[in-house]
Scaffold this active site. Structure first.
Site, PDB file in Angstrom:
ATOM      1  N   ASP A  14       0.868  -1.204  -0.063  1.00  0.00           N
ATOM      2  CA  ASP A  14      -0.248  -0.017   0.118  1.00  0.00           C
ATOM      3  C   ASP A  14       0.615   1.342   0.030  1.00  0.00           C
ATOM      4  O   ASP A  14       2.049   1.051  -0.035  1.00  0.00           O
ATOM      5  CB  ASP A  14      -1.025  -0.009   1.263  1.00  0.00           C
ATOM      6  N   LYS A  15       0.267   2.295   0.328  1.00  0.00           N
ATOM      7  CA  LYS A  15       1.112   3.559   0.269  1.00  0.00           C
ATOM      8  C   LYS A  15       2.042   3.839   1.063  1.00  0.00           C
ATOM      9  O   LYS A  15       3.107   4.439   0.924  1.00  0.00           O
ATOM     10  CB  LYS A  15       0.051   4.907   0.393  1.00  0.00           C
TER      11      LYS A  15
END
Length: 150
Positions: A14-15
Site C-alpha cells: 500500500d502507500k
C-alpha cells in the site's frame, strides 16, 4: 521438505510500503502449490487427473507488518485431513530475524472438475498419501518460528 520463501513485491504494498492484507491469502496458495510440488504430486498433475481442491474458508491473523523487499518464510502444516476435507495452517516469519508476521489457515475439500465431492483414499490413493503422510509436520518446529538452515 522446505518452507516456502517469498519476497514482497512493490505491487503488493500500500502507500505506506506495507504488504496489503489480501496478498497473504495469495501467499497461502503459493505455499500450497510449492508444498505439492515438493511432495512429488504437483497441482498441475492433480488437475490433469481431474481433482480440484476448492477453498472453503480462509482466516489470517496479522502480527507484524511485511514491507516491500522483505523476505519471509511461509511454513504450511497439514492440521487435518480425512481424505475429503483438508485444513492447512500457515506461519509467516521474517527470514532475517524470525519475527512472526502472520498466522492463518485454509480449509478445503476435494472435488472432481464438475465440483462433485470425491474421496481421495479410494479414488486417488496417491493424492491421499501426499496429505496423509504430512499430517502434523511443522517445517519450522523447534526453532521458535526461525530456522537457521533456511
Amino acid at each position: 521438505m522446505k518452507p516456502y520463501e517469498r519476497t514482497a513485491h512493490y505491487y503488493e504494498t500500500d502507500k505506506m510500503g506495507i504488504v496489503h492484507h489480501s496478498n497473504y491469502i495469495r501467499w497461502f496458495e503459493e505455499t500450497r502449490v510449492y508444498f505439492l510440488a515438493q511432495a512429488g504430486y504437483s497441482y498441475e498433475k492433480m488437475e490433469e487427473n481431474g481433482v480440484m481442491i476448492p477453498v472453503q474458508s480462509v482466516n489470517v491473523q496479522y502480527k507484524n507488518a511485511v514491507r516491500f523487499g522483505e523476505t519471509v518464510i511461509i511454513a504450511p502444516k497439514v492440521e487435518e485431513f480425512n481424505g475429503f476435507r483438508l485444513c492447512v495452517s500457515y506461519r509467516i516469519v521474517g527470514k532475517e530475524n524470525g519475527d512472526l508476521k502472520a498466522t492463518g489457515e485454509t480449509r478445503h475439500f476435494f472435488t472432481d472438475t464438475s465440483l462433485k465431492p470425491i474421496r481421495t483414499k479410494s479414488e486417488y490413493p496417491e493424492i491421499y498419501k501426499v496429505f496423509h503422510d504430512n499430517i502434523g509436520i511443522d517445517f519450522l518446529e523447534g526453532q521458535d518460528g526461525h530456522n537457521e538452515d533456511l
